[in-house]
Scaffold this motif. Structure first.
Motif, short mmCIF file in Angstrom:
data_model
loop_
_atom_site.label_atom_id
_atom_site.label_comp_id
_atom_site.label_asym_id
_atom_site.label_seq_id
_atom_site.Cartn_x
_atom_site.Cartn_y
_atom_site.Cartn_z
N ARG A 1 72.47 48.08 -14.14
CA ARG A 1 74.11 47.76 -14.14
C ARG A 1 74.23 47.54 -15.72
O ARG A 1 73.89 46.75 -16.25
N THR A 2 75.11 48.19 -16.05
CA THR A 2 75.81 48.15 -17.45
C THR A 2 76.65 46.87 -17.40
O THR A 2 76.96 46.12 -16.63
N GLN A 3 76.82 46.41 -18.83
CA GLN A 3 77.71 45.39 -19.05
C GLN A 3 79.37 45.52 -18.54
O GLN A 3 80.09 44.66 -18.05
N LYS A 4 79.46 46.73 -18.37
CA LYS A 4 80.89 47.11 -18.06
C LYS A 4 80.90 47.31 -16.48
O LYS A 4 81.97 47.50 -15.98
N GLY A 5 79.88 47.13 -15.63
CA GLY A 5 79.74 47.23 -14.30
C GLY A 5 79.32 48.53 -13.72
O GLY A 5 79.59 48.52 -12.23
N SER A 6 78.92 49.47 -14.32
CA SER A 6 78.65 50.69 -13.80
C SER A 6 77.28 50.39 -13.24
O SER A 6 76.44 49.68 -13.75
N THR A 7 76.85 51.10 -11.99
CA THR A 7 75.55 51.11 -11.65
C THR A 7 74.93 52.39 -11.66
O THR A 7 75.48 53.38 -11.12
#
Length: 124
Positions: free
Chosen positions: A91-97
């Motif tokens: 999971r990225t800091q921007k919320g992408s999985t």
């Protein structure tokens, strides 16, 4: 008084040699172990899941030989990709999985598209 010979635990052929010998040949010993192993339901399930994961990785690799590609989800589905199985999630800091199958990952995008990426190994 004649001794009764022991029989091979796998094939039943009489065994000669050491008194504690259980199998007539190495092949019988290996076959017996393999048959015991395949009888275990959990072992069979693990093999099936590993096969799906390898297939998923192979499909991602073929679809994205350069390391980063966007394509329609249907292309992966038609190739036999199973979206239910993956080895890890990032999971990225921007919320992408991102879902990974070993070193290849994918991000589900809007409009039924998929971004395929190759995991970058950083040496530090």
């Amino acid at each position: 008084m004649e001794k009764k010979k022991k029989a091979c635990l796998h094939c039943g052929i009489p065994i000669s040699g050491r008194s504690d010998k259980q199998y007539c040949t190495d092949q019988c010993r290996a076959n017996a172990r393999n048959s015991r192993k395949t009888e275990d339901k959990a072992e069979r399930y693990m093999k099936q899941v590993n096969q799906v994961l390898r297939t998923n990785r192979q499909i991602l690799h073929k679809a994205s030989p350069e390391g980063k590609t966007t394509l329609r989800r249907q292309v992966l589905e038609l190739a036999g990709f199973d979206f239910r199985h993956f080895t890890s999630v990032y999971r990225t800091q921007k919320g992408s999985t991102y879902y990974f199958c070993y070193d290849y990952g994918y991000l589900l995008l809007p409009e039924e598209k998929v971004l395929i990426v190759n995991q970058q190994l950083y040496m530090g």
